[in-house]
Design a protein around this motif. Structure first.
Motif, short mmCIF file in Angstrom:
data_model
loop_
_atom_site.label_atom_id
_atom_site.label_comp_id
_atom_site.label_asym_id
_atom_site.label_seq_id
_atom_site.Cartn_x
_atom_site.Cartn_y
_atom_site.Cartn_z
N GLU A 195 0.83 -1.21 0.00
CA GLU A 195 0.00 0.00 0.00
C GLU A 195 0.86 1.25 0.00
O GLU A 195 0.55 2.24 -0.69
N ALA B 192 -0.88 5.47 -15.72
CA ALA B 192 -1.75 4.95 -14.66
C ALA B 192 -1.83 3.43 -14.76
O ALA B 192 -2.41 2.88 -15.68
N SER C 54 -2.00 -0.24 -12.01
CA SER C 54 -2.26 -0.70 -10.65
C SER C 54 -0.94 -0.97 -9.94
O SER C 54 -0.15 -1.81 -10.38
N GLY C 55 -0.71 -0.27 -8.83
CA GLY C 55 0.53 -0.46 -8.07
C GLY C 55 0.72 -1.88 -7.57
O GLY C 55 1.78 -2.48 -7.78
N GLN D 229 2.22 9.11 -10.88
CA GLN D 229 1.17 9.19 -11.90
C GLN D 229 0.52 10.57 -11.91
O GLN D 229 0.26 11.14 -12.97
N ARG D 230 0.28 11.12 -10.73
CA ARG D 230 -0.32 12.47 -10.66
C ARG D 230 0.60 13.52 -11.26
O ARG D 230 0.15 14.51 -11.82
N ASP E 103 2.29 1.71 -3.41
CA ASP E 103 1.25 2.18 -4.32
C ASP E 103 1.07 3.69 -4.20
O ASP E 103 0.79 4.37 -5.19
N GLU E 104 1.23 4.22 -3.00
CA GLU E 104 1.13 5.67 -2.82
C GLU E 104 2.23 6.39 -3.62
O GLU E 104 1.99 7.44 -4.21
N THR E 105 3.41 5.80 -3.65
CA THR E 105 4.50 6.38 -4.44
C THR E 105 4.17 6.32 -5.93
O THR E 105 4.35 7.31 -6.66
N PHE E 106 3.67 5.18 -6.39
CA PHE E 106 3.29 5.07 -7.80
C PHE E 106 2.21 6.10 -8.16
O PHE E 106 2.26 6.73 -9.22
N ARG E 107 1.25 6.29 -7.27
CA ARG E 107 0.17 7.25 -7.53
C ARG E 107 0.71 8.68 -7.58
O ARG E 107 0.24 9.50 -8.38
N CYS F 287 4.90 1.06 -18.36
CA CYS F 287 4.56 2.12 -17.38
C CYS F 287 4.67 3.52 -17.98
O CYS F 287 4.39 4.51 -17.29
#
Length: 223
Positions: A150, A167, A169-170, A160-161, A153-157, A220
């Motif tokens: 989790e 975009a 799924s992490g 992405q932002r 995934d915050e880092t991936f998001r 990616c």
């Protein structure tokens, strides 16, 4: 393999005051035991590896093994959690918001391939455990590993932002990274047979890294 559904997750016993001064030797002994157990559990499986054989492999008295880990099942569970902890450490080092996606993904992929090359038994033990239902480490997977993914995934998001990464799924990206890198340990015999050699060479791992990086960066959308 005996189910440990009713067994609590491995928790090291409290360190007594008189042991604190000898903490460094104790940690060294524990690492000796982990490495020996990793080799024998990887080669012989949980049922085939004995505490006596692990002690001999570690170069320690059998009593030392039982002192730190009361039973073979406790040692096996501790080895599994040690493997996962080392895997998580690699991701923590590389996949961080202050890194670029390219640097982070390349660093992590190369670190995971190095782990597969240097400690193939570790990956095989984990793969076998999961294939058997992960009964010994289910709590670890549902808590520590889940929280870790989790956080990644915050880092991936965040990337992405910022428009630095497509975009995706992490969690599923992490599943893909694990599968692509750990196969060089779990399926090493198959890969060697296809490549026509008994053991994989340094160049094979470099070719693997370049191939995986090409696929991941393109998928990616990382420049």
């Amino acid at each position: 393999m005996r189910s440990s559904a009713s067994s609590p997750p491995f928790v090291p016993r409290p360190v007594r005051r008189q042991e604190q001064a000898a903490g460094a030797p104790r940690r060294a002994s524990t690492q000796q035991i982990f490495r020996a157990a990793e080799r024998l559990f990887g080669r012989d499986g949980f049922k085939g590896a004995s505490m006596a054989a692990i002690a001999a492999e570690a170069g320690l008295p059998k009593a030392n093994i039982h002192y730190y880990f009361g039973t073979k099942e406790e040692l096996y569970r501790a080895v599994l959690e040690n493997i996962l902890t080392d895997w998580l450490a690699d991701a923590t080092v590389w996949i961080r918001p202050d890194q670029t996606p390219r640097a982070a993904l390349e660093g992590y992929i190369r670190a995971k391939l190095a782990f597969s090359r240097e400690r193939p038994d570790a990956s095989r033990i984990f793969a076998h455990e999961v294939l058997q239902g992960a009964t010994h480490i289910s709590v670890f997977l549902q808590t520590s590993l889940r929280r870790h993914v989790e956080e990644l995934d915050e880092t991936f998001r965040a990337w992405q932002r910022a428009g630095a990464m497509r975009a995706v799924s992490g969690p599923h990206l992490m599943f893909c990274l694990w599968a692509m890198t750990q196969t060089y340990a779990d399926m090493g015999a198959q890969i060697g047979a296809v490549l026509g050699q008994r053991t994989l060479r340094e160049q094979d791992y470099e070719d693997a890294a370049r191939t995986i990086l090409t696929l991941v960066m393109a998928g990616c959308g990382v420049d």
